[in-house]
Design an enzyme around this catalytic site. Structure first.
Site, short mmCIF file in Angstrom:
data_model
loop_
_atom_site.label_atom_id
_atom_site.label_comp_id
_atom_site.label_asym_id
_atom_site.label_seq_id
_atom_site.Cartn_x
_atom_site.Cartn_y
_atom_site.Cartn_z
N GLU A 156 -3.84 8.12 7.37
CA GLU A 156 -4.82 7.30 6.64
C GLU A 156 -5.29 6.13 7.51
O GLU A 156 -6.47 5.81 7.56
CB GLU A 156 -4.22 6.78 5.33
CG GLU A 156 -5.22 6.01 4.48
CD GLU A 156 -4.65 5.54 3.15
OE1 GLU A 156 -5.37 4.87 2.40
OE2 GLU A 156 -3.47 5.86 2.86
N HIS A 213 0.83 -1.20 0.00
CA HIS A 213 0.00 0.00 0.00
C HIS A 213 0.87 1.26 0.00
O HIS A 213 0.56 2.24 -0.67
CB HIS A 213 -0.92 -0.02 1.22
CG HIS A 213 -1.64 1.27 1.45
ND1 HIS A 213 -1.27 2.15 2.44
CD2 HIS A 213 -2.69 1.84 0.81
CE1 HIS A 213 -2.07 3.19 2.41
NE2 HIS A 213 -2.94 3.04 1.44
N GLU A 219 1.96 2.12 -3.36
CA GLU A 219 0.87 2.76 -4.11
C GLU A 219 1.01 4.28 -4.03
O GLU A 219 0.73 5.00 -5.00
CB GLU A 219 -0.48 2.30 -3.56
CG GLU A 219 -1.68 3.01 -4.13
CD GLU A 219 -2.90 2.91 -3.23
OE1 GLU A 219 -3.60 3.93 -3.09
OE2 GLU A 219 -3.13 1.83 -2.66
N HIS A 220 1.43 4.79 -2.88
CA HIS A 220 1.69 6.22 -2.69
C HIS A 220 3.04 6.62 -3.26
O HIS A 220 3.19 7.62 -3.95
CB HIS A 220 1.67 6.57 -1.20
CG HIS A 220 0.34 6.48 -0.55
ND1 HIS A 220 -0.20 7.52 0.17
CD2 HIS A 220 -0.58 5.48 -0.48
CE1 HIS A 220 -1.37 7.16 0.66
NE2 HIS A 220 -1.61 5.92 0.28
#
Length: 422
Positions: free
Chosen positions: A128, A47, A50-51
């Site tokens: 997040e 994840h 992904e950033h």
């Protein structure tokens, strides 16, 4: 609906879904790795990537350089991560195909992994994680999966934990990419309006000579559940959130079509059984839904609801009664046909979008033994019988296969143990 697929000599699969009536094009890199491919110390790194891949490349060294370029053509770029995949895409007017292809390729092949950006993004991702923790409607599924697969990678949160995320180093990212971001583990998808010859030139230029290496694997789910499980997380809320889950079917399981019809009957739309019984007739919940999902070696059928705090027991009893009913009483032909038409109609509407259309084929190219077009899937849906629905319900809804997760202001979870029966 047409699609084309081929595999380059280095193992990279190319998937094309052309649409002559579109004015836009989508370029998508789909990597067959997600949170279940991570070690315990790496939890959340898929994840994070992904950033991180948007934070600068060899040719476009900053996040601002990338975002300014895509904004200047009115394009869209985004990414998402699952348990078994990570994907990155850019969508723009079809004339910008060479530009968005190059940008996305540079992101995948030449990320900078700047140390300063890494430290800043740790703070972003921690926030997040905090956002999801503060939103029980989303967090409840994490609680459910942690309880269903407590010792498996499949049970870990996709975003990771604050403890793992804040300890990531540049070396860990390089190691992870080296194991999983290989041509043999990726699919390059293109959908919309484009010239095939121009696309092939771009593929030849940027990917034909990309090296071929073996990609890392993923950890199989080893949990063997033998009794109902319960997890209750105390949180001072105004609404209780529950998720009732059952271990289900893998991608290539032949019962997939019948499971889709079952989920439509139980939770598909405002006339579905659970919506009518839980919300409309009793006013116990704002939302209630049912859905089946698959992984490569297992799956999950999940019923979720946001209910009145003081009436959660009643809501659970109503849900359990509906599951018993569909196990033991045949669905009438009218309701069966309605569920099939609901699935096909919703799919047709969604597939009008090029991105959704590409996602449909990407999932099948990645995880199914054969890529089927929507029309072929619809034939399987149409072939489902009342007996098929009953069989799948009985295969799924077993006490030994049940996991219940709850978030709400409950300090004593014993009150829910007597409700763990379907």
């Amino acid at each position: 609906m047409k699609f084309l697929t081929k595999i380059l000599s280095n193992g990279l699969r190319i998937l094309e879904v052309p649409s002559s009536d579109a004015e836009s094009v989508v370029v998508d890199f789909f990597v067959k790795t997600g949170s279940r491919s991570e070690t315990l110390k790496e939890n959340g790194i898929s994840h994070f990537l992904e950033h991180f891949l948007f934070k600068g490349t060899k040719k476009y060294p900053t996040a601002l350089a990338i975002s300014t370029l895509i904004d200047s053509i009115g394009g869209e770029m985004n990414a998402n991560t699952g348990k078994e995949h990570t994907q990155f895409y850019i969508k723009a007017a079809s004339k910008h195909l060479p530009l968005i292809f190059e940008v996305l390729t540079d992101m995948v092949q030449n990320p900078l992994f700047d140390e300063a950006e890494l430290d800043r993004e740790k703070g972003v991702i921690v926030e997040e994680i905090n956002m999801y923790k503060d939103t029980p409607m989303y967090e409840i599924e994490n609680v459910l999966e942690r309880t269903m697969w407590p010792k498996d990678a499949l049970g870990r949160d996709i975003a990771g934990t604050k403890q793992t995320v804040t300890k990531f180093t540049r070396g860990m990212f390089l190691n992870y990419i080296g194991r999983h971001y290989q041509a043999t583990n990726m699919i390059l998808g293109i959908s919309g309006k484009y010239h095939g010859a121009r696309l092939n030139q771009l593929i030849q230029k940027h990917w034909q000579k990309y090296p071929k290496h073996k990609a890392g694997g993923w950890a199989k789910a080893r949990d063997r559940q033998t009794a109902p499980r319960l997890a209750v997380e105390f949180k001072q809320t105004e609404q209780a959130h529950l998720a009732l889950g059952f271990k289900g079917f893998a991608y290539n399981d032949r019962r997939g079509a019948a499971q889709s019809v079952l989920s439509a009957i139980l939770g598909g739309g405002m006339s579905s059984r659970l919506f009518m019984e839980v919300r409309e007739r009793r006013g116990l919940a704002y939302y209630v839904r049912a859905s089946g999902g698959s992984y490569q070696d297992t799956g999950m059928f999940n019923i979720g609801a946001g209910v009145q705090i003081g009436k959660i027991n009643e809501a659970l009893k109503v849900i359990a009664d509906e599951l018993k009913k569909i196990k033991n009483q045949s669905v009438n032909p009218t309701e069966l046909q309605k569920a099939k038409d609901y699935i096909k109609g919703k799919s047709i509407l969604a597939l009008e979008d090029n991105q959704v259309r590409l996602d449909w084929f990407l999932e099948r190219a990645a995880f199914y033994s054969k890529i089927l077009a929507p029309a072929e899937i619809f034939k399987k849906i149409d072939a489902v019988t009342t007996a098929d629905v009953a069989k799948v319900a009985n295969d799924l809804f077993k006490n030994k296969n049940l996991t219940l997760a709850i978030i709400g202001p409950y300090k004593n979870k014993n009150q829910f143990k007597k409700l763990l029966e379907v």
